[in-house]
Scaffold this active site. Structure first.
Site, PDB file in Angstrom:
ATOM      1  N   HIS A  84       5.601   6.331  14.063  1.00 26.59           N
ATOM      2  CA  HIS A  84       5.018   7.374  14.911  1.00 26.59           C
ATOM      3  C   HIS A  84       6.064   8.101  15.740  1.00 26.59           C
ATOM      4  O   HIS A  84       5.918   9.267  16.078  1.00 26.59           O
ATOM      5  CB  HIS A  84       3.873   6.798  15.734  1.00 26.59           C
ATOM      6  CG  HIS A  84       2.676   6.575  14.874  1.00 26.59           C
ATOM      7  ND1 HIS A  84       2.406   5.367  14.291  1.00 26.59           N
ATOM      8  CD2 HIS A  84       1.755   7.449  14.416  1.00 26.59           C
ATOM      9  CE1 HIS A  84       1.332   5.502  13.540  1.00 26.59           C
ATOM     10  NE2 HIS A  84       0.910   6.747  13.592  1.00 26.59           N
ATOM     11  N   GLU A  98      -6.703   5.990   3.930  1.00 24.82           N
ATOM     12  CA  GLU A  98      -5.365   5.468   4.223  1.00 24.82           C
ATOM     13  C   GLU A  98      -5.260   3.966   4.016  1.00 24.82           C
ATOM     14  O   GLU A  98      -4.196   3.375   4.191  1.00 24.82           O
ATOM     15  CB  GLU A  98      -4.890   5.885   5.612  1.00 24.82           C
ATOM     16  CG  GLU A  98      -5.872   5.710   6.723  1.00 24.82           C
ATOM     17  CD  GLU A  98      -5.378   6.304   8.057  1.00 24.82           C
ATOM     18  OE1 GLU A  98      -4.254   6.805   8.120  1.00 24.82           O
ATOM     19  OE2 GLU A  98      -6.133   6.227   9.031  1.00 24.82           O
ATOM     20  N   ASP A 136      -0.020   5.772   6.172  1.00 23.63           N
ATOM     21  CA  ASP A 136      -0.602   4.439   6.163  1.00 23.63           C
ATOM     22  C   ASP A 136      -0.925   3.971   4.750  1.00 23.63           C
ATOM     23  O   ASP A 136      -0.800   2.785   4.444  1.00 23.63           O
ATOM     24  CB  ASP A 136      -1.868   4.403   7.028  1.00 23.63           C
ATOM     25  CG  ASP A 136      -1.511   4.239   8.492  1.00 23.63           C
ATOM     26  OD1 ASP A 136      -0.625   3.427   8.789  1.00 23.63           O
ATOM     27  OD2 ASP A 136      -2.099   4.947   9.334  1.00 23.63           O
ATOM     28  N   CYS A 156      -2.947  14.764   4.968  1.00 25.15           N
ATOM     29  CA  CYS A 156      -2.414  15.052   6.301  1.00 25.15           C
ATOM     30  C   CYS A 156      -1.272  14.114   6.664  1.00 25.15           C
ATOM     31  O   CYS A 156      -0.736  14.169   7.762  1.00 25.15           O
ATOM     32  CB  CYS A 156      -3.510  15.012   7.356  1.00 25.15           C
ATOM     33  SG  CYS A 156      -4.263  13.396   7.533  1.00 25.15           S
TER      34      CYS A 156
END
Ligand code: PEP
Ligand code: MG
Length: 587
Positions: free
Chosen positions: A198, A443, A467, A514
Site C-alpha cells: 500500500h 481479489e 490482492d 482496478c
C-alpha cells in the site's frame, strides 16, 4: 564519499534528484512533519521548553536522592545534565528546525543520529559508551515533547527550500505516506515493501518517483546524501558525481517533455485503431484527488479507497470519521467528478492497512480480519459508511464496491446492510439513489473460481489484481523478500482474469480492473485483447495507458492473446508480450 548504486523494486515512474531525509526505524519512531515558516519559532520554543523541563526533572531527581545513594548515581545525573547543556543537544536541533523546518522530535532524533555515528568512530571504549547516555537524554526530551505533541498543528505550508527532499526509511506506513502528501517530498526510498504494497500504491498515486524493497538502504544512506532515484529502473544512486547528476537532469527533462505531450491527450477518447472504446478511470485515496482525476481526463473514479479516511486518526477526539464527515468527503468527490461515476469501495482495513498504526498482529494479517470481514464484524461502522455513501449518491453517480468477498453469505449480508441503510434514510427523509449499483471486488481466488455466485446478485465486478496475485501465488505483497515471486503474468493469474472477464460478459455485467495491472502499460494490450473494457489506475498513469490504447488494434492482438493464454511457459509468455507490444503500433 564514493558513489554507489542500490537496486530495488520500481513502484512508480520518473526520475528525481534530491537530498536524503532519513526517517528513523519504527521502533524508535517519532512523528515526522514539516513546520510552516511562520510556526518555526514556536517549534523552536517547544523544543527549548522541553529541554528546560528535563533540566528541572534532573535537578528534582538530584535533590530527592537519598543520602545513602551510591555516588555513581549523582555522577550519572551530572553527566546527563552536562549532555543536555551541550550545544550539540541544546543548540544544533534548534538550527535544524530553523533551516529544514523539521518538527522538534524529528530535529532532535536527526541530531542524535549524527552524534551517534560520531561516537561509533571513537576508539576509547568508555567514551564510545557515552552514546547510550546521549540517547537516554534524548529519550527524556522526546517524552516531554510527545506529551505535548498535539498542541501544534501540522503544517503543509512548505517553502521551496524543501523541494528536493527524498524520504529514506526502513518502511513508511500508508498512514504516514498520507501525511507526506501535501509536503514537497520529491521521492521515496524504502528498505521494505513490494510492487503493490500500500505504501507503493500511495507513492504512485502521488505521482512521485519511488523505489522500495532496497534491503538496507536506510542504513547505507546518510542524512543529506545526494540521491538520484530512477524509478523506472528501480535504481537509487547514492552520492552521484556532478557528471552523473547532469546526465540524469537531461533524462529528467526529456521525460517531462514526453509527459507534457501525453497530457495533451486528455480530451482524446481512448479508442483503439479498430474502433473499440476503453473506459479509463482513476483510483483515488482522498476526495481532493478527484480534481486531478478530472483534469487528467478520467471518465470517472473506478476505485475510491475509502479506508484512507479512517487511517492515522489516533489521538483525535473521536477515532472514526462520523457519518457526516464521511458524507462530506464522498459528496466532494462525487461533485468534483461532475456526473461521471464514482465507485466508492467500502472500508478495506486490516493487514498492511491497519487503522491504528500501533496495531500489531502476530498472525498473518493478510489472511485475517480484513475488508468485508471486518465490516461484517463491526456492523455499526459498516452501516455508518453505507449511509454516508448513499447520501452522497444524491449528488451524482455513485457505485458501491465491496472488497475481499469470497462467500455467498458475505454478498447476502452486504446487500442486506445496504437495504437497511436505505430503509433508515427513507424514514429520515434523506435523499439517495435507490438504484445505486453494487459490485464486488474479485481479489480472492475463491471468488474468481465461483463467479456465478457473484454475477447473479451484483451489478458489476472489479478485479483487484494486487490482492488476487498475493492470494493466488501466496506472496505477501508487502514483503520484499518474496517480491521476485510476485508475477502478474503467471498463467494462474491470467486464467483467473480470463475466467472473470468471460463470466461477466456472459452475465451481461461490466467488469473493470482496478489493481496495479490496469496501470501497467506493458500489459495494456494484453488486457484489452482479453476483453477488458474498463481500466482504473492512479491518475498519473492515465496518459501513457491511453497512448497505448490509441496505438493498439484489438483484432490484430488476438493471435498473441490466444498464444499467451494457452502457454504455461513464462519465457514464451514474456516473448509474446514483447512481440505484442510492437504490433500494430502507429509510426
Ligand atoms: C487490489 O487488491 O488490487 C486493489 C485494487 O485493492 P487494494 O490495492 O487497495 O488492496
Ligand atoms: Mg485489494
Amino acid at each position: 564519499m564514493a558513489s554507489f548504486t542500490l537496486q530495488g523494486i520500481p513502484v512508480s515512474r520518473g526520475i528525481t534528484i534530491g537530498r536524503a531525509h532519513l526517517l528513523r526505524p519504527a521502533a524508535l519512531d517519532v512523528q515526522h512533519y514539516l513546520i510552516a515558516q511562520e510556526q518555526v519559532e514556536a517549534e523552536v520554543q517547544r523544543l527549548q521548553a522541553a529541554i528546560t523541563q528535563v533540566h528541572k526533572e534532573l535537578q528534582t531527581i538530584w535533590s530527592d536522592l537519598p543520602v545513602d545513594a551510591p555516588t555513581e548515581l549523582g555522577a550519572f545525573l551530572d553527566v546527563h545534565a552536562l549532555i543536555l547543556s551541550d550545544p550539540m543537544i541544546s543548540e544544533a536541533p534548534l538550527d535544524i528546525i530553523r533551516t529544514r523546518h523539521y518538527n522538534a522530535e524529528w530535529a532532535l532524533v536527526t541530531q542524535i543520529d549524527v552524534l551517534s555515528a560520531q561516537f561509533d568512530e571513537i576508539e576509547d571504549d568508555y567514551l564510545r559508551e557515552r552514546k547510550a547516555d546521549i540517547q537516554q537524554v534524548a529519550e527524556r526530551v522526546l517524552k516531554v515533547l510527545t506529551g505535548s505533541a498535539h498542541s501544534l498543528p501540522r503544517s503543509s505550508g512548505v517553502d521551496e527550500k524543501n523541494a528536493n527532499m527524498i524520504v529514506v526509511a526502513r518502511d513508511i506506513s500508508p498512514a504516514d505516506m498520507m501525511q507526506f502528501r501535501d509536503v514537497a517530498f520529491t521521492g521515496f526510498v524504502t528498505d521494505e515493501g513490494g510492487q503493490n504494497s500500500h505504501t507503493a500504491i500511495v507513492s504512485r498515486s502521488l505521482g512521485i518517483p519511488a523505489v522500495v524493497g532496497l534491503g538496507n538502504a536506510s542504513r547505507l544512506i546518510q542524512q543529506d546524501d545526494w540521491l538520484i532515484i530512477d524509478s523506472d529502473a528501480g535504481v537509487v544512486i547514492v552520492a552521484p558525481s556532478p557528471q552523473v547528476i547532469a546526465q540524469y537532469r537531461n533524462s529528467q527533462a526529456v521525460l517531462l517533455k514526453l509527459r507534457k505531450k501525453l497530457v495533451r491527450l486528455k480530451k482524446t477518447p481512448a479508442i483503439t485503431q479498430d474502433g473499440t472504446e476503453i473506459t479509463l478511470l482513476a483510483n483515488i485515496e482522498l476526495p481532493q484527488d478527484a480534481v486531478a482525476a478530472m483534469e487528467a481526463g478520467a471518465s470517472g473514479v473506478g476505485l475510491f479507497r475509502s479506508e484512507f479516511l479512517f487511517m492515522g486518526r489516533t489521538g483525535q477526539d473521536h477515532q472514526l470519521p462520523s457519518e457526516e464527515e464521511q458524507f462530506v468527503a464522498y459528496r466532494d468527490a462525487v461533485t468534483a467528478m461532475k456526473g461521471r461515476p464514482v465507485t466508492i469501495r467500502t472500508l478495506d482495513v486490516g493487514a498492511d492497512k491497519p487503522m491504528d498504526a500501533t496495531e500489531h498482529n502476530i498472525l498473518n494479517p493478510a489472511l485475517g480480519l480484513r475488508a468485508i470481514r471486518y465490516c461484517l464484524k463491526e456492523p455499526q461502522i459498516f452501516l455508518t459508511q453505507l449511509r454516508a455513501i448513499l447520501r452522497a449518491s444524491a449528488f451524482g453517480t455513485v457505485h458501491i464496491l465491496i472488497p475481499m468477498m469470497a462467500h455467498a453469505f458475505e454478498i447476502d449480508q452486504s446487500l442486506a446492510m445496504i437495504e437497511q441503510a436505505k430503509a433508515e434514510l427513507l424514514r429520515e427523509n434523506k435523499r439517495f439513489d435507490d438504484r445505486i449499483a453494487v459490485g464486488a471486488m474479485i481479489e480472492v481466488p475463491a471468488a474468481a473460481l465461483s463467479l456465478p455466485m457473484f454475477v447473479k446478485k451484483l451489478d458489476f465486478l472489479s478485479i483487484g489484481t494486487n490482492d488476487l496475485i498475493q492470494y493466488t501465488l501466496a506472496i505477501d505483497r508487502a514483503d520484499h523478500e518474496v517480491a521476485h515471486l510476485y508475477n502478474d503474468t503467471h498463467p494462474a493469474i491470467l486464467q483467473l482474469l480470463q475466467m472473470t472477464v468471460s463470466a461477466a460478459e456472459k452475465a451481461g455485467i461490466p467488469v473493470a480492473i482496478c489493481g496495479g495491472m490496469a496501470g501497467d502499460v506493458r500489459l495494456t494490450r494484453l488486457l484489452i485483447g482479453m476483453g477488458f473494457r474498463e481500466l482504473s489506475m492512479p491518475t498519473a498513469l492515465l496518459p501513457e495507458v491511453k497512448q497505448e490504447i490509441l496505438n493498439a488494434d484489438i483484432g490484430a492482438l488476438q493471435p498473441y492473446v490466444k498464444k499467451i493464454l494457452r502457454s504455461y511457459d513464462p519465457v514464451a509468455i514474456h516473448e509474446t508480450l514483447t512481440m505484442m507490444a510492437s504490433s500494430s503500433t502507429l509510426h
